[in-house]
Design a protein around this motif. Structure first.
Motif, mmCIF file in Angstrom:
data_model
loop_
_atom_site.group_PDB
_atom_site.id
_atom_site.type_symbol
_atom_site.label_atom_id
_atom_site.label_comp_id
_atom_site.label_asym_id
_atom_site.label_seq_id
_atom_site.Cartn_x
_atom_site.Cartn_y
_atom_site.Cartn_z
ATOM 1 N N MET A 1 45.534 38.034 -2.680
ATOM 2 C CA MET A 1 45.755 37.788 -1.392
ATOM 3 C C MET A 1 45.454 36.608 -1.444
ATOM 4 S SD MET A 1 46.529 38.814 0.953
ATOM 5 C CE MET A 1 45.763 40.986 1.542
ATOM 6 N N PHE A 2 43.803 35.946 -1.998
ATOM 7 C CA PHE A 2 44.551 33.978 -1.521
ATOM 8 C C PHE A 2 45.864 33.497 -2.012
ATOM 9 C CE2 PHE A 2 42.788 29.819 -2.812
ATOM 10 C CZ PHE A 2 42.240 29.308 -1.921
ATOM 11 N N LYS A 3 45.913 34.116 -3.687
ATOM 12 C CA LYS A 3 46.774 33.644 -3.955
ATOM 13 C C LYS A 3 48.001 32.944 -3.018
ATOM 14 C CE LYS A 3 45.677 33.035 -9.106
ATOM 15 N NZ LYS A 3 46.074 33.854 -9.700
ATOM 16 N N ARG A 4 48.562 34.466 -2.704
ATOM 17 C CA ARG A 4 49.612 34.659 -1.813
ATOM 18 C C ARG A 4 49.751 34.119 0.012
ATOM 19 N NH1 ARG A 4 49.907 41.083 -1.348
ATOM 20 N NH2 ARG A 4 50.709 41.778 -3.611
ATOM 21 N N ILE A 5 48.430 33.876 -0.144
ATOM 22 C CA ILE A 5 48.265 32.840 1.051
ATOM 23 C C ILE A 5 48.642 31.872 0.941
ATOM 24 C CG2 ILE A 5 46.458 31.782 3.037
ATOM 25 C CD1 ILE A 5 45.184 34.479 2.766
ATOM 26 N N LEU A 6 48.437 31.055 0.317
ATOM 27 C CA LEU A 6 48.393 29.714 -0.886
ATOM 28 C C LEU A 6 50.109 29.566 -1.139
ATOM 29 C CD1 LEU A 6 45.823 29.076 -3.236
ATOM 30 C CD2 LEU A 6 45.945 27.440 -0.817
ATOM 31 N N LYS A 7 50.625 30.712 -1.751
ATOM 32 C CA LYS A 7 52.148 30.779 -1.453
ATOM 33 C C LYS A 7 53.044 30.278 -0.014
ATOM 34 C CE LYS A 7 53.432 32.955 -4.953
ATOM 35 N NZ LYS A 7 54.190 33.792 -6.164
ATOM 36 N N ALA A 8 52.398 30.927 0.085
ATOM 37 C CA ALA A 8 53.433 31.537 1.904
ATOM 38 C C ALA A 8 52.769 30.247 2.607
ATOM 39 C CB ALA A 8 52.828 32.290 2.978
ATOM 40 N N LEU A 9 51.536 29.105 2.607
ATOM 41 C CA LEU A 9 51.344 27.904 2.813
ATOM 42 C C LEU A 9 52.627 27.423 2.519
ATOM 43 C CD1 LEU A 9 47.924 28.566 3.824
ATOM 44 C CD2 LEU A 9 49.551 29.083 5.218
ATOM 45 N N LYS A 10 52.267 26.937 1.163
ATOM 46 C CA LYS A 10 53.563 26.127 0.995
ATOM 47 C C LYS A 10 54.845 26.402 1.264
ATOM 48 C CE LYS A 10 54.045 24.653 -4.295
ATOM 49 N NZ LYS A 10 54.103 25.221 -6.101
ATOM 50 N N ARG A 11 55.584 27.496 1.050
ATOM 51 C CA ARG A 11 56.879 27.930 1.546
ATOM 52 C C ARG A 11 56.997 27.393 2.959
ATOM 53 N NH1 ARG A 11 57.593 33.736 -0.788
ATOM 54 N NH2 ARG A 11 57.939 33.309 -2.808
ATOM 55 N N ILE A 12 55.469 27.401 4.123
ATOM 56 C CA ILE A 12 56.047 26.928 5.101
ATOM 57 C C ILE A 12 56.161 25.650 5.059
ATOM 58 C CG2 ILE A 12 55.428 27.051 7.577
ATOM 59 C CD1 ILE A 12 53.597 30.024 7.140
ATOM 60 N N SER A 13 55.281 24.855 4.171
ATOM 61 C CA SER A 13 54.838 24.156 4.680
ATOM 62 C C SER A 13 56.144 23.286 4.453
ATOM 63 C CB SER A 13 54.022 22.838 3.262
ATOM 64 O OG SER A 13 52.859 23.292 3.857
ATOM 65 N N ILE A 14 56.815 22.829 2.836
ATOM 66 C CA ILE A 14 58.112 22.807 1.924
ATOM 67 C C ILE A 14 58.913 23.302 3.280
ATOM 68 C CG2 ILE A 14 59.512 23.384 0.514
ATOM 69 C CD1 ILE A 14 57.680 24.450 -1.090
ATOM 70 N N GLY A 15 59.078 24.419 3.866
ATOM 71 C CA GLY A 15 60.502 24.321 4.854
ATOM 72 C C GLY A 15 59.717 23.209 6.413
ATOM 73 N N ILE A 16 58.782 22.937 6.521
ATOM 74 C CA ILE A 16 58.988 21.620 7.835
ATOM 75 C C ILE A 16 59.122 20.904 7.091
ATOM 76 C CG2 ILE A 16 56.983 20.597 8.885
ATOM 77 C CD1 ILE A 16 54.907 23.407 9.174
ATOM 78 N N ILE A 17 59.073 20.011 5.730
ATOM 79 C CA ILE A 17 59.749 19.309 5.405
ATOM 80 C C ILE A 17 60.892 19.376 5.502
ATOM 81 C CG2 ILE A 17 59.549 17.982 3.572
ATOM 82 C CD1 ILE A 17 56.922 18.402 2.796
ATOM 83 N N VAL A 18 61.442 19.985 5.303
ATOM 84 C CA VAL A 18 62.822 20.412 5.178
ATOM 85 C C VAL A 18 63.944 20.262 6.530
ATOM 86 C CG1 VAL A 18 65.136 21.471 4.237
ATOM 87 C CG2 VAL A 18 62.600 21.284 2.872
ATOM 88 N N PHE A 19 63.301 20.583 7.410
ATOM 89 C CA PHE A 19 63.845 21.342 8.694
ATOM 90 C C PHE A 19 63.642 19.395 9.208
ATOM 91 C CE2 PHE A 19 62.556 20.914 13.607
ATOM 92 C CZ PHE A 19 63.795 21.385 14.065
ATOM 93 N N ILE A 20 62.507 18.849 8.996
ATOM 94 C CA ILE A 20 62.009 17.409 9.757
ATOM 95 C C ILE A 20 63.033 16.380 8.908
ATOM 96 C CG2 ILE A 20 60.385 15.422 9.854
ATOM 97 C CD1 ILE A 20 57.972 17.417 9.603
#
Length: 225
Positions: A1-20
């Motif tokens: 579960m912890f790894k899934r959360i980290l993976k989701a946060l990583k994807r969100i962070s990448i998405g935010i960076i790409v959007f910016i």
């Protein structure tokens, strides 16, 4: 579960960076694509674009044969009550920025977040001036009467109106001087539509040179150097 959360946060962070990155790249490109002014028009009325370094106003004559702005934006709404003015600067923007942020030092995360994501209402800032002089922060543009009529339609269309068709004055002490007042406005401020975007659209409405799209004031003024 912890790894899934980290993976989701990583994807969100990448998405935010790409959007910016995309936001600024596309914004930069659109800001410096200049749409030409209408050709073959008369130069009959002087308007101005004016900036405080962050925000662009459209400045119009207070009264001429086409429009008397003092009827809809009465002098009595200003602290000074003075009636001897020649120009009126009009700027649309986020209501929170206008009323709750006297200086940029007062900007908070919450205020910026609400403005960026359509969460605040908007206002029109109207400031009377006795004189208007050209400099780096103020540029004169000559337009025809017909173009001025189109500009009037564009500007008045952003004001909220009461049952009598009058602009709705915002009763506040958060004015910037003795000759300005705020009015309720239509529309929402966001990452994609700022006060400068509105001013750029005003120039487009009256057939003047403008950016394809811009969030900032610098590209607008670079056109009119």
């Amino acid at each position: 579960m912890f790894k899934r959360i980290l993976k989701a946060l990583k994807r969100i962070s990448i998405g935010i960076i790409v959007f910016i990155v995309l936001y600024f790249v596309v914004g930069f490109c659109c800001s410096y694509i200049v749409v030409s002014e209408e050709e073959g028009t008369l130069k009959e009325i002087a308007i101005f674009i004016k900036t405080n370094g962050k925000h662009t106003d459209i400045v119009v004559p207070v009264c001429n044969e086409v429009m008397d702005w003092s009827k809809q934006i009465p002098f009595r709404n200003n602290i000074s009550q003075d009636t001897v003015y020649s120009f009126l600067a009009l700027g649309w923007g986020d209501k929170g920025f206008f009323l709750d942020m006297p200086t940029w030092d007062d900007l908070t995360f919450g205020l910026a977040f609400r403005a960026a994501f359509w969460l605040n209402s908007t206002a029109m800032h109207a400031t009377y001036y006795k004189e208007m002089a050209e400099d780096e922060d103020c540029r004169k543009i000559m337009i025809s009467k017909q173009q001025y009529q189109r500009l009037i339609v564009f500007i008045t269309g952003r004001f909220e109106k009461d049952a009598n068709g009058d602009f709705v004055n915002i009763k506040t002490n958060a004015v910037y001087g003795v000759s300005d007042a705020f009015y309720e406005a239509k529309g929402r401020y966001s990452l994609f539509y700022s006060c400068n975007t509105w001013a750029n659209d005003a120039l487009a409405a009256c057939g003047q040179k403008h950016c394809l799209w811009t969030f900032f004031q610098e590209p607008i003024f670079s056109i009119y150097k």
